[in-house]
Design a protein around this motif. Structure first.
Motif, PDB file in Angstrom:
ATOM      1  N   ALA A   1       0.838  -1.203   0.000  1.00 40.32           N
ATOM      2  CA  ALA A   1       0.000   0.000   0.000  1.00 40.32           C
ATOM      3  C   ALA A   1       0.873   1.252   0.000  1.00 40.32           C
ATOM      4  O   ALA A   1       0.620   2.210  -0.744  1.00 40.32           O
ATOM      5  N   LEU A   2       1.923   1.242   0.816  1.00 39.60           N
ATOM      6  CA  LEU A   2       2.795   2.420   0.873  1.00 39.60           C
ATOM      7  C   LEU A   2       3.556   2.567  -0.441  1.00 39.60           C
ATOM      8  O   LEU A   2       3.740   3.679  -0.940  1.00 39.60           O
ATOM      9  N   ALA A   3       3.974   1.429  -1.010  1.00 32.34           N
ATOM     10  CA  ALA A   3       4.692   1.484  -2.287  1.00 32.34           C
ATOM     11  C   ALA A   3       3.795   2.044  -3.388  1.00 32.34           C
ATOM     12  O   ALA A   3       4.267   2.724  -4.299  1.00 32.34           O
ATOM     13  N   ALA A   4       2.484   1.769  -3.283  1.00 33.38           N
ATOM     14  CA  ALA A   4       1.555   2.264  -4.301  1.00 33.38           C
ATOM     15  C   ALA A   4       1.536   3.791  -4.319  1.00 33.38           C
ATOM     16  O   ALA A   4       1.392   4.410  -5.381  1.00 33.38           O
ATOM     17  N   VAL A   5       1.704   4.406  -3.144  1.00 32.24           N
ATOM     18  CA  VAL A   5       1.773   5.869  -3.075  1.00 32.24           C
ATOM     19  C   VAL A   5       2.991   6.358  -3.875  1.00 32.24           C
ATOM     20  O   VAL A   5       2.893   7.292  -4.674  1.00 32.24           O
ATOM     21  N   HIS A   6       4.118   5.694  -3.648  1.00 32.51           N
ATOM     22  CA  HIS A   6       5.344   6.046  -4.369  1.00 32.51           C
ATOM     23  C   HIS A   6       5.143   5.866  -5.870  1.00 32.51           C
ATOM     24  O   HIS A   6       5.548   6.714  -6.664  1.00 32.51           O
ATOM     25  N   ALA A   7       4.521   4.756  -6.229  1.00 31.71           N
ATOM     26  CA  ALA A   7       4.289   4.481  -7.649  1.00 31.71           C
ATOM     27  C   ALA A   7       3.439   5.583  -8.271  1.00 31.71           C
ATOM     28  O   ALA A   7       3.751   6.105  -9.345  1.00 31.71           O
ATOM     29  N   PHE A   8       2.369   5.955  -7.574  1.00 31.98           N
ATOM     30  CA  PHE A   8       1.484   6.988  -8.113  1.00 31.98           C
ATOM     31  C   PHE A   8       2.250   8.297  -8.305  1.00 31.98           C
ATOM     32  O   PHE A   8       2.159   8.939  -9.349  1.00 31.98           O
ATOM     33  N   LEU A   9       3.029   8.679  -7.283  1.00 30.70           N
ATOM     34  CA  LEU A   9       3.753   9.952  -7.355  1.00 30.70           C
ATOM     35  C   LEU A   9       4.821   9.927  -8.444  1.00 30.70           C
ATOM     36  O   LEU A   9       4.955  10.871  -9.211  1.00 30.70           O
ATOM     37  N   CYS A  10       5.572   8.839  -8.511  1.00 28.42           N
ATOM     38  CA  CYS A  10       6.721   8.822  -9.423  1.00 28.42           C
ATOM     39  C   CYS A  10       6.344   8.459 -10.850  1.00 28.42           C
ATOM     40  O   CYS A  10       6.957   8.928 -11.794  1.00 28.42           O
ATOM     41  N   ILE A  11       5.352   7.605 -11.004  1.00 25.63           N
ATOM     42  CA  ILE A  11       5.031   7.139 -12.355  1.00 25.63           C
ATOM     43  C   ILE A  11       3.957   8.017 -12.978  1.00 25.63           C
ATOM     44  O   ILE A  11       4.109   8.535 -14.072  1.00 25.63           O
ATOM     45  N   SER A  12       2.848   8.197 -12.270  1.00 24.11           N
ATOM     46  CA  SER A  12       1.765   8.988 -12.845  1.00 24.11           C
ATOM     47  C   SER A  12       2.045  10.478 -12.776  1.00 24.11           C
ATOM     48  O   SER A  12       1.864  11.203 -13.745  1.00 24.11           O
ATOM     49  N   LEU A  13       2.475  10.944 -11.599  1.00 24.49           N
ATOM     50  CA  LEU A  13       2.703  12.384 -11.455  1.00 24.49           C
ATOM     51  C   LEU A  13       4.134  12.781 -11.831  1.00 24.49           C
ATOM     52  O   LEU A  13       4.483  13.947 -11.763  1.00 24.49           O
ATOM     53  N   LYS A  14       4.960  11.792 -12.208  1.00 24.49           N
ATOM     54  CA  LYS A  14       6.331  12.065 -12.650  1.00 24.49           C
ATOM     55  C   LYS A  14       7.125  12.885 -11.647  1.00 24.49           C
ATOM     56  O   LYS A  14       7.938  13.728 -12.000  1.00 24.49           O
TER      57      LYS A  14
ATOM     58  N   ARG B   1       3.098  26.282 -20.190  1.00 27.54           N
ATOM     59  CA  ARG B   1       4.302  27.035 -20.549  1.00 27.54           C
ATOM     60  C   ARG B   1       4.689  27.953 -19.394  1.00 27.54           C
ATOM     61  O   ARG B   1       5.836  28.152 -19.102  1.00 27.54           O
ATOM     62  N   THR B   2       3.672  28.560 -18.776  1.00 23.30           N
ATOM     63  CA  THR B   2       3.956  29.428 -17.634  1.00 23.30           C
ATOM     64  C   THR B   2       3.081  29.001 -16.470  1.00 23.30           C
ATOM     65  O   THR B   2       2.000  28.449 -16.659  1.00 23.30           O
ATOM     66  N   VAL B   3       3.573  29.252 -15.282  1.00 24.21           N
ATOM     67  CA  VAL B   3       2.808  28.924 -14.087  1.00 24.21           C
ATOM     68  C   VAL B   3       2.043  30.173 -13.670  1.00 24.21           C
ATOM     69  O   VAL B   3       2.636  31.231 -13.498  1.00 24.21           O
ATOM     70  N   PRO B   4       0.700  30.065 -13.554  1.00 21.71           N
ATOM     71  CA  PRO B   4      -0.048  31.245 -13.122  1.00 21.71           C
ATOM     72  C   PRO B   4       0.383  31.706 -11.733  1.00 21.71           C
ATOM     73  O   PRO B   4       0.767  30.895 -10.890  1.00 21.71           O
TER      74      PRO B   4
ATOM     75  N   ILE C   1       5.893  17.206   2.125  1.00 19.73           N
ATOM     76  CA  ILE C   1       6.617  16.784   0.911  1.00 19.73           C
ATOM     77  C   ILE C   1       5.640  16.189  -0.086  1.00 19.73           C
ATOM     78  O   ILE C   1       5.668  16.490  -1.282  1.00 19.73           O
ATOM     79  N   LEU C   2       4.738  15.340   0.418  1.00 17.89           N
ATOM     80  CA  LEU C   2       3.799  14.649  -0.468  1.00 17.89           C
ATOM     81  C   LEU C   2       2.964  15.644  -1.259  1.00 17.89           C
ATOM     82  O   LEU C   2       2.841  15.557  -2.480  1.00 17.89           O
ATOM     83  N   PHE C   3       2.383  16.622  -0.557  1.00 14.51           N
ATOM     84  CA  PHE C   3       1.529  17.578  -1.261  1.00 14.51           C
ATOM     85  C   PHE C   3       2.342  18.517  -2.133  1.00 14.51           C
ATOM     86  O   PHE C   3       1.859  18.991  -3.164  1.00 14.51           O
ATOM     87  N   LEU C   4       3.579  18.772  -1.712  1.00 14.22           N
ATOM     88  CA  LEU C   4       4.433  19.640  -2.504  1.00 14.22           C
ATOM     89  C   LEU C   4       4.746  19.002  -3.858  1.00 14.22           C
ATOM     90  O   LEU C   4       4.655  19.657  -4.899  1.00 14.22           O
ATOM     91  N   ILE C   5       5.090  17.708  -3.857  1.00 11.60           N
ATOM     92  CA  ILE C   5       5.409  17.093  -5.146  1.00 11.60           C
ATOM     93  C   ILE C   5       4.146  16.860  -5.959  1.00 11.60           C
ATOM     94  O   ILE C   5       4.177  16.869  -7.172  1.00 11.60           O
ATOM     95  N   THR C   6       3.019  16.707  -5.286  1.00 12.07           N
ATOM     96  CA  THR C   6       1.769  16.614  -6.037  1.00 12.07           C
ATOM     97  C   THR C   6       1.476  17.939  -6.729  1.00 12.07           C
ATOM     98  O   THR C   6       1.070  17.980  -7.892  1.00 12.07           O
ATOM     99  N   SER C   7       1.736  19.040  -6.003  1.00  9.04           N
ATOM    100  CA  SER C   7       1.424  20.345  -6.603  1.00  9.04           C
ATOM    101  C   SER C   7       2.388  20.662  -7.746  1.00  9.04           C
ATOM    102  O   SER C   7       2.013  21.361  -8.687  1.00  9.04           O
ATOM    103  N   GLU C   8       3.618  20.137  -7.666  1.00 10.83           N
ATOM    104  CA  GLU C   8       4.556  20.323  -8.774  1.00 10.83           C
ATOM    105  C   GLU C   8       3.935  19.838 -10.083  1.00 10.83           C
ATOM    106  O   GLU C   8       4.108  20.431 -11.135  1.00 10.83           O
ATOM    107  N   PHE C   9       3.195  18.735  -9.964  1.00 14.59           N
ATOM    108  CA  PHE C   9       2.548  18.164 -11.137  1.00 14.59           C
ATOM    109  C   PHE C   9       1.550  19.162 -11.732  1.00 14.59           C
ATOM    110  O   PHE C   9       1.492  19.365 -12.946  1.00 14.59           O
ATOM    111  N   PHE C  10       0.788  19.795 -10.839  1.00  7.68           N
ATOM    112  CA  PHE C  10      -0.218  20.729 -11.342  1.00  7.68           C
ATOM    113  C   PHE C  10       0.418  22.013 -11.857  1.00  7.68           C
ATOM    114  O   PHE C  10      -0.195  22.745 -12.625  1.00  7.68           O
ATOM    115  N   LYS C  11       1.656  22.263 -11.415  1.00  4.44           N
ATOM    116  CA  LYS C  11       2.352  23.419 -11.978  1.00  4.44           C
ATOM    117  C   LYS C  11       2.819  23.110 -13.395  1.00  4.44           C
ATOM    118  O   LYS C  11       2.925  23.984 -14.234  1.00  4.44           O
ATOM    119  N   ARG C  12       3.133  21.836 -13.625  1.00  3.19           N
ATOM    120  CA  ARG C  12       3.684  21.482 -14.937  1.00  3.19           C
ATOM    121  C   ARG C  12       2.597  21.175 -15.964  1.00  3.19           C
ATOM    122  O   ARG C  12       2.787  21.352 -17.144  1.00  3.19           O
TER     123      ARG C  12
END
Lengths: 330, 380
Positions: free
Chosen positions: A73-86, B11-14, B344-355
């Motif tokens: 389950a924890l690895a799935a979080v990593h997978a989602f972040l790294c693979i889907s969200l790059k 291309r640009t981040v609002p 960290i988790l939400f920060l890297i998630t938001s990076e995605f929405f910036k890109r």
């Protein structure tokens, strides 16, 4: 001396199992091109999950299974972040370790005093009855917990999976050249998810082994850096399951030696030449804390040596490791 | 019915996204952290009240925050600088520890008046921290050995060295605790009150040690180097486009060594300042993962040294408030670790929405329509 060696070997097997399971999982994940620095976190989650379920139900096999599931389950979080969200794999992995450590310390604080009946020592099925009487290795290898046997069995299974099954070869392809794999019709994203989650399952199993067979109790942060050693071990093993076996036993031996180094005396006769210099030196080198640095230093040396001498040592680092795959044609 | 995400690279981040991200990230992390609190039957509003309001409105709380912020900001800079050059230093913890060990050795073994002893301690710490950071930097610059793995592994070597030294050669004081001898007065950082003109009249400065000045100086130095000097420009250039920088005749080696050596020295300063300023002796567990917390700090503040400072202050509040919550509600202080991870988790998630700009397309026919060329990977 023989009993010392036999005891040491026994401790080596026990210490190696944790590293072997976690290391094999990380190897599969990295072979698909995804570095997962969250091994420590996934192990802790597996250890606590397995412990709680065993404490409640009394069934350690169920606990072991839940431990595996928690790691997945924890690895799935990593997978989602790294693979889907790059996302960046390093950052995400560090996050995973922080999260796993934090969550298990937070929710596990009430379970510290609990006691459980975990995996019992058993002789190896069928042949163990005879082989357990072998000198030196008998007790160490043929009277152990079921999880020790499973970890050893996992080495040929992972080897066969990676090198002899279609799925395994496709996972390797995804880690070497995702564009090419994609062109050949291999579903890159799906297989990377699969590899990362299988890797998490192995880390969870390593954690569950730790709390259910190795120590049979729960203490926050009980992995004490073994997850990081597992990451180092993949580099040391140069991404090959067979060398992972060698590495895990070598590092396990260091772990076991370190705990027993006090009872081992290597001092020279004080009147011998150079004893004044050599004895303090040997003492320092055999110090338990100093010995704990050897796995890390060895790994740095192996990594550097392999990178520097690439023409003579084939380093099997997956070419696409740390790279997220973009399917866009831009 | 198929649901398909449509991703368009931005291309640009609002502006609202660029400025809102750190704030939203922190709020989201606190909200999810609240769920953990609810699970333990603690009212999150009460807990966060204790964590933030009481910390920020009490003299004691504010003092503690400023003291804790010193190692956090300095370690944050140690991650921030290499990040600017496109490198990851996840070994700030080891650099901090090794610097603290070297500084402690000087403090315990050298007897000099404070004017000479304190600079010597800090210099020794800087050299040791820079050396420890220099190993992964040199391996990366010279041989392209991955600096992430090496800097991380060296952290564990540093931890074991610390354990060895504090139980053996550097063990001091009574009992068998893994700790050094107590620092003499000459080796102790004085409170700010006496150093700053009019400092006595500022209530906060009585208990905040002079390490704060070191941290402020490091932030100013980093800011100036990064924005006003050629070397700072080269760091940013190498970090954003390695190949173009090479074409422009810039030396990757110099840049890599510079960011790591300076960063390692900063982390080391944080370690010795914490000991000489507030602990008085090197105790084995004096740095509860400051060097690892430095990673979210550097990520939150990745744009400038000033933002690193703000992020460092925020995490100092979390640490101080976390221990208050532990005392008040019996909630494990690991809550802070969870919130850190969530940031960290939400920060890297938001990076995605910036890109990417994300849209959702519904395919009501239910058949597998061929993936759109610009967003074909989005189903995963």
């Amino acid at each position: 001396m023989v009993s010392f060696a036999a005891g040491l070997l026994n401790a080596t097997v026990q210490a190696a199992t944790v590293l072997l399971l976690a290391g094999l999982g990380e190897l599969i994940s990295e072979r698909a091109g995804v570095l997962n620095l969250g091994v420590e976190g996934m192990m802790l989650v597996g250890a606590l999950g397995g412990f709680v379920v065993t404490a409640v139900t009394g069934n350690y096999w169920l606990g072991f299974g839940v431990g595996i599931a928690c790691g997945m389950a924890l690895a799935a979080v990593h997978a989602f972040l790294c693979i889907s969200l790059k996302s960046n794999q390093v950052i995400s992995g560090v996050m995973l370790t922080l999260l796993g450590t934090g969550l298990t310390t937070f929710f596990g604080s009430g379970w510290v005093q609990e006691s459980i009946t975990g995996f019992p020592q058993m002789t190896f099925p069928i042949v163990g009855r005879y082989l357990v009487h072998l000198p030196l290795v008998g007790e160490a290898f043929f009277r152990s917990t079921a999880t020790d046997y499973l970890a050893l069995l996992a080495v040929p299974v992972v080897w066969f999976f990676l090198y002899r099954s279609n799925l395994g070869l496709e996972i390797i392809a995804v880690g070497e050249d995702p564009e090419m794999a994609d062109t050949m019709g291999v579903p890159v994203f799906k297989f990377r998810y699969l590899a990362v989650i299988i890797g998490g399952g192995f880390a969870g199993a390593a954690g569950a082994h730790l709390s259910l067979a190795f120590s049979q109790l729960w203490v926050p942060g009980m992995t004490v850096g073994r997850g990081w050693i597992a990451v180092a071990l993949v580099v040391f093993a140069q991404w090959r399951p067979s060398r992972m076996l060698v590495g895990a036993y070598l590092f396990g031996l260091l772990d076991a030696l370190q705990l027993r180094s006090q009872s081992l005396s290597l001092a020279l006769d004080p009147n011998a030449p150079l004893a004044g210099v050599l004895n303090p030196l040997v003492n320092t080198l055999m110090n338990p804390q100093i010995m704990s640095t050897y796995p890390y230093l060895t790994t740095i040396a192996v990594l550097s040596y392999a990178v520097i001498r690439t023409e003579s040592v084939r380093l099997a680092v997956p070419s696409a490791l740390l790279q997220s795959y973009n399917r866009e044609m831009d | 019915m198929n649901v398909e995400l449509q991703l368009d690279p931005r291309r640009t981040v609002p502006a609202w996204l660029a400025y809102g991200t750190p704030v939203l990230t922190v709020l989201a992390a606190l909200a999810v952290g609240g769920v953990a609190l609810v699970a333990l039957n603690v009212d999150p509003v009460d807990a966060y009240g204790v964590m933030f309001v009481e910390t920020l409105t009490s003299q004691f709380g504010l003092t503690e925050v400023l003291v804790r912020a010193v190692p956090l900001i300095l370690a944050g800079l140690a991650v921030y600088l290499p990040l600017k050059a496109g490198l990851f230093n996840i070994g700030a913890e080891g650099q901090l520890l090794l610097g603290a060990l070297a500084g402690t050795w000087v403090a315990v073994n050298v007897s000099l008046p404070a004017v000479a002893l304190l600079p010597l301690m800090f210099l020794a710490a800087c050299v040791a921290g820079a050396f420890w950071a220099g190993i992964p930097a040199w391996l990366r610059a010279k041989w392209d050995v991955n600096e992430i793995i090496t800097s991380l592994l060296l952290t564990f070597v540093a931890q074991e060295l610390q354990s060895y030294l504090l139980r053996g050669p550097m063990q001091g004081g009574t009992g068998n605790f893994p700790q050094s001898a107590r620092f003499s007065d000459a080796a102790t950082l004085p409170p700010l009150a006496g150093l700053v003109p009019g400092g006595e009249s500022i209530p906060l400065f009585a208990d905040v040690h002079a390490g704060l000045l070191v941290a402020v100086a490091a932030v100013v130095a980093t800011y100036v180097v990064m924005t006003k000097t050629r070397l700072g420009f080269e760091v940013t250039f190498v970090g954003s486009n390695d190949e173009a920088a090479r074409q422009a005749g810039m030396s990757r080696h110099t840049v890599y060594l510079f960011v790591f050596l300076l960063g390692g020295a900063f982390a080391a300063l944080g370690g010795i300042a914490e000991i000489a300023g507030s602990q008085g002796r090197f105790r084995a567990a004096f740095a509860p993962g400051y060097g690892f917390t430095a990673i979210p700090i550097a990520l939150l503040g990745r744009n400038s040294a000033v933002k690193v400072t703000l992020a460092g202050l925020f995490f100092a509040v979390l640490f101080v408030g976390g221990s208050s919550v532990e005392v008040a509600f019996g909630v494990p202080a690991a809550l802070v670790e969870i919130i850190q991870a969530l940031v960290i988790l939400f920060l890297i998630t938001s990076e995605f929405f910036k890109r990417y700009r994300v849209g959702i397309a519904f395919d009501r026919r239910g058949n597998d329509a061929p993936a759109d060329a610009t967003g074909g990977d989005a189903r995963w």
